[in-house]
Design an enzyme around this catalytic site. Structure first.
Site, PDB file in Angstrom:
ATOM      1  N   ARG A 127       3.639  -0.838  -9.840  1.00  0.00           N
ATOM      2  CA  ARG A 127       2.202  -0.967  -9.507  1.00  0.00           C
ATOM      3  C   ARG A 127       1.980  -1.027  -7.992  1.00  0.00           C
ATOM      4  O   ARG A 127       0.969  -0.560  -7.492  1.00  0.00           O
ATOM      5  CB  ARG A 127       1.606  -2.209 -10.163  1.00  0.00           C
ATOM      6  N   LYS A 171      -2.657  -3.564 -13.018  1.00  0.00           N
ATOM      7  CA  LYS A 171      -2.804  -3.517 -14.470  1.00  0.00           C
ATOM      8  C   LYS A 171      -1.972  -4.624 -15.117  1.00  0.00           C
ATOM      9  O   LYS A 171      -0.791  -4.771 -14.840  1.00  0.00           O
ATOM     10  CB  LYS A 171      -2.354  -2.153 -14.980  1.00  0.00           C
TER      11      LYS A 171
END
Length: 191
Positions: free
Chosen positions: A141, A177
């Site tokens: 990420r 996320k």
């Protein structure tokens, strides 16, 4: 650490008669990946292990092998994380050299995190070595929410490497996320 070449498939790859239906584009990607692999042969990067490539993304981890050394680092965590950051800089230099000689404009977007993970071989017919866990997901990420040409690391990783001469931008928030807002920093260079 995840390092991707986001503009490879978006701007470069095509399946045309001119490039033998994409084969020449994949040859170029293979040359880049081979340059990164060659960096791993240097003694100073002996604690870094290539995990795999996924498309135009290169995945490595540090700390899976016995203790390495890094000037001024006292703990295994510091040693491995500092070496990983140095490897990220070496990858940036390698892509610059490649661009210069091939008249391309590929850039890396990288993400780094540290922490525990699970490593192992999975599969019966085509077994593959891989790593899993929150640490790996957050590193991914950091790459995907980062900026092209930059190395984004978690704030916690920044706190580990900063005392060893690495310069970082001030923390910023990124939406991750499954995690929500996380503090991250961009790695600039080493003094």
């Amino acid at each position: 650490m995840f390092a991707s070449i986001p503009n490879f498939f978006a701007e470069f790859y095509a399946e045309t008669d001119v490039n033998n239906n994409g084969i020449e584009c994949m040859r170029v990607l293979n040359e880049i990946i081979a340059d990164f692999d060659e960096l791993l042969e240097k003694y100073k990067f002996n604690c870094i292990e290539k995990i795999k490539t996924i498309g135009a993304t290169y995945m490595v981890a540090a700390g899976l092998t016995p203790k390495a050394v890094y000037d001024g680092a006292d703990t295994d965590l510091e040693v491995h994380l500092c070496n990983l950051c140095e490897f990220a800089f070496a990858m940036q230099e390698a892509i610059k050299r490649f661009n210069k000689h091939s008249f391309n404009n590929f850039q890396l977007r990288m993400g780094i995190n540290h922490g525990p993970l699970v490593a192992g071989v999975i599969g019966a017919t085509k077994p593959q070595y891989d790593i899993w866990g929150n640490t790996v997901n957050v590193a991914s990420r950091m790459e995907s929410t980062g900026k092209v040409g930059r190395i984004q690391i978690t704030e916690e990783s920044g706190l580990v490497i900063e005392p060893h001469g690495f310069r970082l931008e001030e923390p910023h928030f990124v939406q991750v996320k499954g995690k929500g807002q996380m503090r991250a920093r961009f790695l600039l260079d080493r003094k």
